[in-house]
Design an enzyme around this catalytic site. Sequence first.
Site, PDB file in Angstrom:
ATOM      1  N   SER A 142      42.951  26.245 -25.865  1.00 34.52           N
ATOM      2  CA  SER A 142      41.588  25.729 -25.992  1.00 34.52           C
ATOM      3  C   SER A 142      40.871  26.634 -26.977  1.00 34.52           C
ATOM      4  CB  SER A 142      40.904  25.825 -24.612  1.00 34.52           C
ATOM      5  OG  SER A 142      39.505  25.716 -24.730  1.00 34.52           O
ATOM      6  N   TYR A 155      39.015  30.093 -16.659  1.00 35.89           N
ATOM      7  CA  TYR A 155      39.579  29.254 -17.738  1.00 35.89           C
ATOM      8  C   TYR A 155      39.793  30.076 -19.004  1.00 35.89           C
ATOM      9  CZ  TYR A 155      40.005  24.870 -20.489  1.00 35.89           C
ATOM     10  OH  TYR A 155      40.440  23.829 -21.288  1.00 35.89           O
TER      11      TYR A 155
HETATM   12  P1  NAD Z   1      42.770  15.395 -17.700  1.00 32.23           P
HETATM   13  O1  NAD Z   1      42.089  15.736 -16.434  1.00 32.23           O
HETATM   14  O2  NAD Z   1      42.431  14.132 -18.394  1.00 32.23           O
HETATM   15  O3  NAD Z   1      44.352  15.450 -17.507  1.00 32.23           O
HETATM   16  C1  NAD Z   1      44.980  16.480 -16.829  1.00 32.23           C
HETATM   17  C2  NAD Z   1      46.261  15.960 -16.208  1.00 32.23           C
HETATM   18  O4  NAD Z   1      46.922  17.085 -15.594  1.00 32.23           O
HETATM   19  C3  NAD Z   1      46.036  14.923 -15.110  1.00 32.23           C
HETATM   20  O5  NAD Z   1      46.914  13.819 -15.317  1.00 32.23           O
HETATM   21  C4  NAD Z   1      46.379  15.672 -13.824  1.00 32.23           C
HETATM   22  O6  NAD Z   1      46.938  14.826 -12.816  1.00 32.23           O
HETATM   23  C5  NAD Z   1      47.381  16.667 -14.334  1.00 32.23           C
HETATM   24  N1  NAD Z   1      47.507  17.855 -13.462  1.00 32.23           N
HETATM   25  C6  NAD Z   1      46.514  18.589 -12.903  1.00 32.23           C
HETATM   26  N2  NAD Z   1      47.019  19.579 -12.159  1.00 32.23           N
HETATM   27  C7  NAD Z   1      48.369  19.473 -12.263  1.00 32.23           C
HETATM   28  C8  NAD Z   1      49.451  20.207 -11.715  1.00 32.23           C
HETATM   29  N3  NAD Z   1      49.238  21.243 -10.885  1.00 32.23           N
HETATM   30  N4  NAD Z   1      50.707  19.824 -12.028  1.00 32.23           N
HETATM   31  C9  NAD Z   1      50.932  18.766 -12.841  1.00 32.23           C
HETATM   32  N5  NAD Z   1      49.947  18.024 -13.373  1.00 32.23           N
HETATM   33  C10 NAD Z   1      48.682  18.371 -13.082  1.00 32.23           C
HETATM   34  O7  NAD Z   1      42.483  16.657 -18.638  1.00 32.23           O
HETATM   35  P2  NAD Z   1      42.641  16.883 -20.217  1.00 32.23           P
HETATM   36  O8  NAD Z   1      41.286  17.080 -20.773  1.00 32.23           O
HETATM   37  O9  NAD Z   1      43.544  15.877 -20.810  1.00 32.23           O
HETATM   38  O10 NAD Z   1      43.337  18.329 -20.191  1.00 32.23           O
HETATM   39  C11 NAD Z   1      44.674  18.552 -20.579  1.00 32.23           C
HETATM   40  C12 NAD Z   1      44.786  19.986 -21.083  1.00 32.23           C
HETATM   41  O11 NAD Z   1      43.964  20.157 -22.234  1.00 32.23           O
HETATM   42  C13 NAD Z   1      44.352  21.054 -20.078  1.00 32.23           C
HETATM   43  O12 NAD Z   1      45.227  22.159 -20.143  1.00 32.23           O
HETATM   44  C14 NAD Z   1      42.999  21.455 -20.593  1.00 32.23           C
HETATM   45  O13 NAD Z   1      42.636  22.768 -20.217  1.00 32.23           O
HETATM   46  C15 NAD Z   1      43.200  21.320 -22.082  1.00 32.23           C
HETATM   47  N6  NAD Z   1      41.985  21.211 -22.853  1.00 32.23           N
HETATM   48  C16 NAD Z   1      41.110  20.190 -22.616  1.00 32.23           C
HETATM   49  C17 NAD Z   1      39.958  20.121 -23.373  1.00 32.23           C
HETATM   50  C18 NAD Z   1      38.955  19.049 -23.156  1.00 32.23           C
HETATM   51  O14 NAD Z   1      37.846  19.184 -23.679  1.00 32.23           O
HETATM   52  N7  NAD Z   1      39.255  17.984 -22.444  1.00 32.23           N
HETATM   53  C19 NAD Z   1      39.682  21.075 -24.357  1.00 32.23           C
HETATM   54  C20 NAD Z   1      40.609  22.085 -24.567  1.00 32.23           C
HETATM   55  C21 NAD Z   1      41.760  22.149 -23.814  1.00 32.23           C
END
Ligand code: NAD
Length: 260
Positions: A142, A155
């Site tokens: 991130s 985080y």
């Molecule tokens: P999201 O909530 O849309 O998707 C996350 C997925 O991870 C879900 O399908 C959930 O069921 C799954 N999950 C959660 N805990 C789990 C576990 N213990 N084992 C297996 N699966 C699990 O979130 P997203 O925004 O798509 O996030 C995905 C990644 O991107 C994360 O690592 C997040 O930190 C990172 N990220 C997101 C953003 C943002 O702004 N959305 C920015 C930077 C980084």
Amino acid sequence: MKLQDKVCLVTGAASGIGKEIALTFAREGGRVVIADLNRAAAQAAASEITGSGGAAMAVTMDVTDEAQVNAAVAEVVAAWGGVDVLVSNAGIQIVHPIEDFPFADWKKMLAIHLDGAFLTTRACVPLMQKSGRGGTVIYMGSVHSKEASVLKSAYVTAKHGLIGLCKTVAKEGGKHGIRANVICPGFVRTTLVDKQIPEQAQALGISEDDVVQKVMLKDAVDGEFTTVQDVAQAALLFAGFESNALTGQSLVVSHGWFMQ
Ligand code: NAD
């Protein structure tokens, strides 16, 4: 086709960023493993891919559970023989001021982001060594792998930690052709971010609109959210890159929010 027949395991691929990466990799010929806690949603994502002519399978995986990670990877080996690309993407967000951060929430955050990255890497790297083809490990970092924000101590700590893990995997993997990278997105409008908007509004005492405009998008050069497609294209760049030139690097994908 940049990923023809490569087996690509994406954690947290039932929704959001992970799902878009899975769809993109499948369009590039990859055989995609949707690994997620949420079995029904993982199966639905896999069916979406197979329904449009791609190759996909769903596995149930809690990335914090050593036995489940190993069992799910064994299921992939039984079906498709190995793993060529791992995208360690599963993640959640929990925000509190440091003085109020419950220890249980801190541990949960580090477990999902760091234990999950470690356990999936440890399960997949031997398969990449054994295949003789090498492989790619991509961690979903991130902007918070490089920068801090209030309320996000766990985080920010976990996402910074992924940079260290990536660099070590890159060094250890060099002789086997195993590459490691981190993608560092800005704010992407997924359920993870939608959940934070009211929480931050309450914690910071400002409106939800101000959380979006004055906190999340304040420094984006175009005032826009990063998209799941932006992040998936960065993942494709790393997964399809054919030399070791980029190994160990992290790439910020944030519409200019954070520049190095
Ligand atoms: P999201 O909530 O849309 O998707 C996350 C997925 O991870 C879900 O399908 C959930 O069921 C799954 N999950 C959660 N805990 C789990 C576990 N213990 N084992 C297996 N699966 C699990 O979130 P997203 O925004 O798509 O996030 C995905 C990644 O991107 C994360 O690592 C997040 O930190 C990172 N990220 C997101 C953003 C943002 O702004 N959305 C920015 C930077 C980084």
